[in-house]
Scaffold this active site. Structure first.
Site, PDB file in Angstrom:
ATOM      1  N   ASP A 108       0.825  -1.213   0.000  1.00 52.32           N
ATOM      2  CA  ASP A 108       0.000   0.000   0.000  1.00 52.32           C
ATOM      3  C   ASP A 108       0.858   1.263   0.000  1.00 52.32           C
ATOM      4  O   ASP A 108       2.055   1.231   0.314  1.00 52.32           O
ATOM      5  CB  ASP A 108      -0.955   0.014   1.206  1.00 52.32           C
ATOM      6  CG  ASP A 108      -0.236  -0.006   2.550  1.00 52.32           C
ATOM      7  OD1 ASP A 108       0.832  -0.633   2.652  1.00 52.32           O
ATOM      8  OD2 ASP A 108      -0.731   0.639   3.499  1.00 52.32           O
ATOM      9  N   GLU A 130       0.249  -1.355   5.740  1.00 53.84           N
ATOM     10  CA  GLU A 130       1.321  -0.866   6.615  1.00 53.84           C
ATOM     11  C   GLU A 130       1.133   0.601   6.936  1.00 53.84           C
ATOM     12  O   GLU A 130       1.384   1.058   8.049  1.00 53.84           O
ATOM     13  CB  GLU A 130       2.689  -1.089   5.941  1.00 53.84           C
ATOM     14  CG  GLU A 130       3.885  -0.843   6.849  1.00 53.84           C
ATOM     15  CD  GLU A 130       4.372   0.608   6.894  1.00 53.84           C
ATOM     16  OE1 GLU A 130       5.153   0.960   7.767  1.00 53.84           O
ATOM     17  OE2 GLU A 130       3.921   1.405   6.023  1.00 53.84           O
ATOM     18  N   GLU A 131       0.661   1.356   5.949  1.00 52.31           N
ATOM     19  CA  GLU A 131       0.551   2.810   6.138  1.00 52.31           C
ATOM     20  C   GLU A 131      -0.555   3.194   7.116  1.00 52.31           C
ATOM     21  O   GLU A 131      -0.649   4.350   7.514  1.00 52.31           O
ATOM     22  CB  GLU A 131       0.318   3.507   4.785  1.00 52.31           C
ATOM     23  CG  GLU A 131       1.507   3.408   3.816  1.00 52.31           C
ATOM     24  CD  GLU A 131       2.740   4.197   4.277  1.00 52.31           C
ATOM     25  OE1 GLU A 131       2.717   4.773   5.371  1.00 52.31           O
ATOM     26  OE2 GLU A 131       3.735   4.190   3.524  1.00 52.31           O
ATOM     27  N   ASP A 145      13.050  -5.418   7.039  1.00 51.89           N
ATOM     28  CA  ASP A 145      11.910  -4.649   6.531  1.00 51.89           C
ATOM     29  C   ASP A 145      12.407  -3.290   6.044  1.00 51.89           C
ATOM     30  O   ASP A 145      13.591  -2.970   6.163  1.00 51.89           O
ATOM     31  CB  ASP A 145      10.887  -4.478   7.667  1.00 51.89           C
ATOM     32  CG  ASP A 145       9.489  -4.113   7.174  1.00 51.89           C
ATOM     33  OD1 ASP A 145       9.324  -3.813   5.980  1.00 51.89           O
ATOM     34  OD2 ASP A 145       8.560  -4.119   8.010  1.00 51.89           O
TER      35      ASP A 145
HETATM   36  C1  LIG Z   1      22.436  11.993  11.878  1.00 54.37           C
HETATM   37  C2  LIG Z   1      21.127  11.904  11.328  1.00 54.37           C
HETATM   38  C3  LIG Z   1      21.042  11.641   9.871  1.00 54.37           C
HETATM   39  C4  LIG Z   1      19.650  11.648   9.405  1.00 54.37           C
HETATM   40  C5  LIG Z   1      19.445  10.910   8.144  1.00 54.37           C
HETATM   41  C6  LIG Z   1      18.069  10.594   7.901  1.00 54.37           C
HETATM   42  C7  LIG Z   1      17.736  10.111   6.533  1.00 54.37           C
HETATM   43  C8  LIG Z   1      16.378   9.539   6.640  1.00 54.37           C
HETATM   44  C9  LIG Z   1      15.589   9.592   5.480  1.00 54.37           C
HETATM   45  C10 LIG Z   1      14.353   9.238   5.503  1.00 54.37           C
HETATM   46  C11 LIG Z   1      13.539   8.732   6.621  1.00 54.37           C
HETATM   47  C12 LIG Z   1      12.183   8.468   6.099  1.00 54.37           C
HETATM   48  C13 LIG Z   1      11.299   7.623   6.890  1.00 54.37           C
HETATM   49  C14 LIG Z   1      10.353   6.860   5.997  1.00 54.37           C
HETATM   50  C15 LIG Z   1       9.345   6.121   6.729  1.00 54.37           C
HETATM   51  C16 LIG Z   1       8.747   4.968   5.996  1.00 54.37           C
HETATM   52  C17 LIG Z   1       7.871   4.117   6.866  1.00 54.37           C
HETATM   53  C18 LIG Z   1       6.493   4.687   7.086  1.00 54.37           C
HETATM   54  O1  LIG Z   1       6.029   5.513   6.342  1.00 54.37           O
HETATM   55  N1  LIG Z   1       5.781   4.233   8.133  1.00 54.37           N
HETATM   56  C19 LIG Z   1       4.512   4.810   8.508  1.00 54.37           C
HETATM   57  C20 LIG Z   1       3.453   3.797   8.795  1.00 54.37           C
HETATM   58  C21 LIG Z   1       3.524   3.053  10.086  1.00 54.37           C
HETATM   59  N2  LIG Z   1       3.860   1.754  10.054  1.00 54.37           N
HETATM   60  O2  LIG Z   1       3.241   3.565  11.132  1.00 54.37           O
HETATM   61  C22 LIG Z   1       4.682   5.756   9.688  1.00 54.37           C
HETATM   62  O3  LIG Z   1       3.756   6.546   9.899  1.00 54.37           O
HETATM   63  O4  LIG Z   1       5.695   5.718  10.378  1.00 54.37           O
HETATM   64 ZN   LIG Z   2       6.659   2.296   4.129  1.00 50.24          ZN
HETATM   65 ZN   LIG Z   3       5.105   5.320   4.463  1.00 50.82          ZN
END
Ligand SMILES: CCCCCCCC/C=C\CCCCCCCC(=O)N[C@@H](CC(N)=O)C(=O)O
Ligand SMILES: [Zn+2]
Ligand SMILES: [Zn+2]
Length: 533
Positions: A152, A217-218, A245
């Site tokens: 998704d 998942e979202e 994952d």
């Molecule tokens: C020294 C620090 C360096 C920082 C570098 C950071 C680089 C990070 C780049 C991106 C991070 C992006 C996070 C993406 C999240 C993907 C997972 C997601 O969307 N999960 C949802 C759904 C859920 N399972 O809850 C969420 O809301 O968290």
């Molecule tokens: Zn994701």
């Molecule tokens: Zn996401």
């Protein structure tokens, strides 16, 4: 030339002058010794940590030629683009574009004919929309592992896109645009491309593994990954060797002190709490309104929350470890800083707080994500509600965050209701003796040759929560490069992945499938896996 200090002036008795002069000299000496000792301790600690990690982590793995053929990378990019055309959107739990998921299932079946007809592979549809693949290994008796991604995607705001979000457009044969490119159809297609190639080469995996593609998942994973986990349990699967994952991508330009890319492997993830705030008012005619409306009271409470973020927890959680792992690879100045956060913590904290993405590493974040109130322009609002999404630093608990919120709002008219919450995940093993972590690290370094691999706390959430009972070895990593300027593409506009980076993703999963087999050949020794390849 003699320097004349203030206490040497005439008028002060000579004896006192001498005494004062000696005292100042002594103080200066003590200060110099203190600075020297401090520098010595700081450098010594940096060298000690570097030495420990060098010994622990072994050498960079040899370059491997056993990779996926690059000649067909455009063909693979087109297959990913095809999947991005299918709008598998999750709006809320049980509110999804269900038909699109069926279309995606059919598309995957057609696009990967070898996987879907191979006698060693079983594909199952779980709870109507999720997918579970079982790849049967040739050697029985080994603990299976699980690779996860999700089908998704989050909704889009079409107006902000340069190319249609569900157009599957490949710009200049370079970038594949579309919602889900990095979150997380790149992962889904990356895993399937790797397996298709592996089977096409006639390779039969030695050990059994699962591929789990949840469909929600979202919006929590309750209907997808949770059901997959239940099914595995019903089948008597008590243990998984490791779970891999989605997670952090490989990034450059992010860590001061090195120009090398950094691959952060999520060995834990932040907790979360979604709190609804509501205020009830008395509706009435807007020509004689009360002094404060429900909307005004709630807006003021929310402003207090935004102006009073939770305190920095920098240095109190596993993030300290991340900097120690980076330390051996950076310039001498940063080596000293990263190895001595007990001393430079405040300085680093200040730097990290300056950008939203790095700020997320140091504290529990507060995001006001929904706001509703009012019914008509000339009616005093009967109610107002807002939703605040907290991502909780591992050094804090859900209860602490809720108590803090209540204290900051400090208004009994604002009601708080916890809609959803979860503590941060336990930290997965990531030392030299964790062969599973070392296997992931080695696979990363075989593809991203320059990358520094470090353990980190994932700042968002994943489906790994549903697999916590199966293993302590849960790793969150997205095998693609993302620049700092690309970070807003997550859940934002113009999400994309380059053809080259998608090829790297396929290659990474290919290496994981091969390297995971080496783990059983090596009998899960306790020596660092990196040294064994
Ligand atoms: C020294 C620090 C360096 C920082 C570098 C950071 C680089 C990070 C780049 C991106 C991070 C992006 C996070 C993406 C999240 C993907 C997972 C997601 O969307 N999960 C949802 C759904 C859920 N399972 O809850 C969420 O809301 O968290
Ligand atoms: Zn994701
Ligand atoms: Zn996401």
């Amino acid at each position: 030339m003699t320097v004349m200090f203030p206490w040497m002036r005439r008028g002060i008795p000579r004896r006192c002058r001498c005494l004062l002069h000696s005292a100042v000299q002594l103080l200066c000496c003590a200060f110099a010794v203190f600075i020297f000792a401090l520098l010595f301790i700081l450098f010594f600690r940096a060298i000690l940590i570097q030495h420990r990690l060098d010994v622990e982590l072994g050498a960079r793995p040899e370059e491997t030629k056993d990779l996926v053929d690059e000649a067909r990378s455009m063909e693979r990019a087109e297959r990913l683009a095809g999947a991005l055309k299918i709008p598998t959107i999750s709006y809320k739990t049980d509110q999804q574009e269900t038909q699109a998921f069926h279309t995606l299932h059919d598309y995957l079946q057609k696009s990967f004919p070898i996987i879907h007809s191979h006698p060693a592979v079983k594909r199952e549809i779980v709870n109507e929309l999720s997918l579970l693949y079982t790849v049967h290994g040739t050697k029985s008796g080994n603990i299976p592992y699980l690779l996860a991604s999700h089908l998704d995607v989050v909704p889009v705001n079409e107006k902000g896109w340069a190319h249609p979000p569900f157009g599957g457009f490949i710009a200049n044969n370079t970038y594949i645009y579309g919602r889900g490119a990095i979150d997380d159809k790149g992962g889904v297609l990356g895993i399937l491309e790797a397996l298709e190639y592996l089977l096409e080469q006639g390779y039969r995996p030695h050990r059994t593994f699962f591929i789990a593609f949840g469909h929600d998942e979202e919006v929590s994973g309750k209907r997808g990954a949770q059901e997959i986990a239940k099914l595995l349990q019903q089948r008597g699967i008590k243990e998984l060797d490791f779970v891999l994952d989605e997670g952090f991508p490989v990034s450059d330009e992010l860590i001061p002190g090195t120009s090398r890319p950094v691959a952060m492997v999520g060995v834990s993830e932040k907790g979360t709490a979604t709190v609804e705030l509501s205020v009830t008012g008395t509706p009435g005619h807007s020509s004689f309104p009360p002094a404060e409306s429900a909307i005004g009271i709630l807006a003021a409470a929310l402003a207090r929350l935004e102006h009073n973020p939770l305190p920095s927890m920098f240095g109190y959680g596993p993030e300290k470890n991340m900097f120690e792992y980076i330390a051996p690879h950076v310039s001498s100045f940063y080596k000293t800083v990263y190895s001595n956060l007990w001393f430079f913590g405040k300085m680093m904290e200040y730097k990290m707080e300056s950008q939203p993405i790095t700020n997320a590493f140091v504290r529990t974040t507060t995001a006001i994500t929904l706001f509703h109130g009012g019914v008509k322009e000339n009616i005093v609002p009967p109610s107002a509600t807002a939703v605040v999404n907290f991502r909780i630093h591992p050094a804090q608990t859900v209860n602490e965050v809720v108590d803090y919120t209540r204290n900051i709002i400090a208004d009994p008219r604002v009601q708080l209701k916890i809609k959803r919450s979860r503590e941060s995940h336990p930290v997965s093993p990531h030392g030299p003796h964790s062969v599973q972590y070392q296997m992931v690290s080695t696979s990363i370094r075989q593809i991203f040759r320059q990358a520094i691999v470090v353990p980190a706390v994932f700042i968002a959430n994943t489906d790994t929560r549903w697999y916590l009972n199966f293993t302590t070895n849960l790793y969150r990593f997205l095998p693609t490069m993302v620049k700092l300027s690309d970070v807003p593409r997550y859940h934002g506009n113009n999400e994309r992945i380059s053809v080259e980076h998608f090829h790297q993703a396929v290659n990474f999963y290919y290496r994981v499938m091969k390297n995971a087999d080496l783990l059983i050949l090596n009998g899960h020794t306790t020596r660092p896996f990196a040294a064994e390849l």
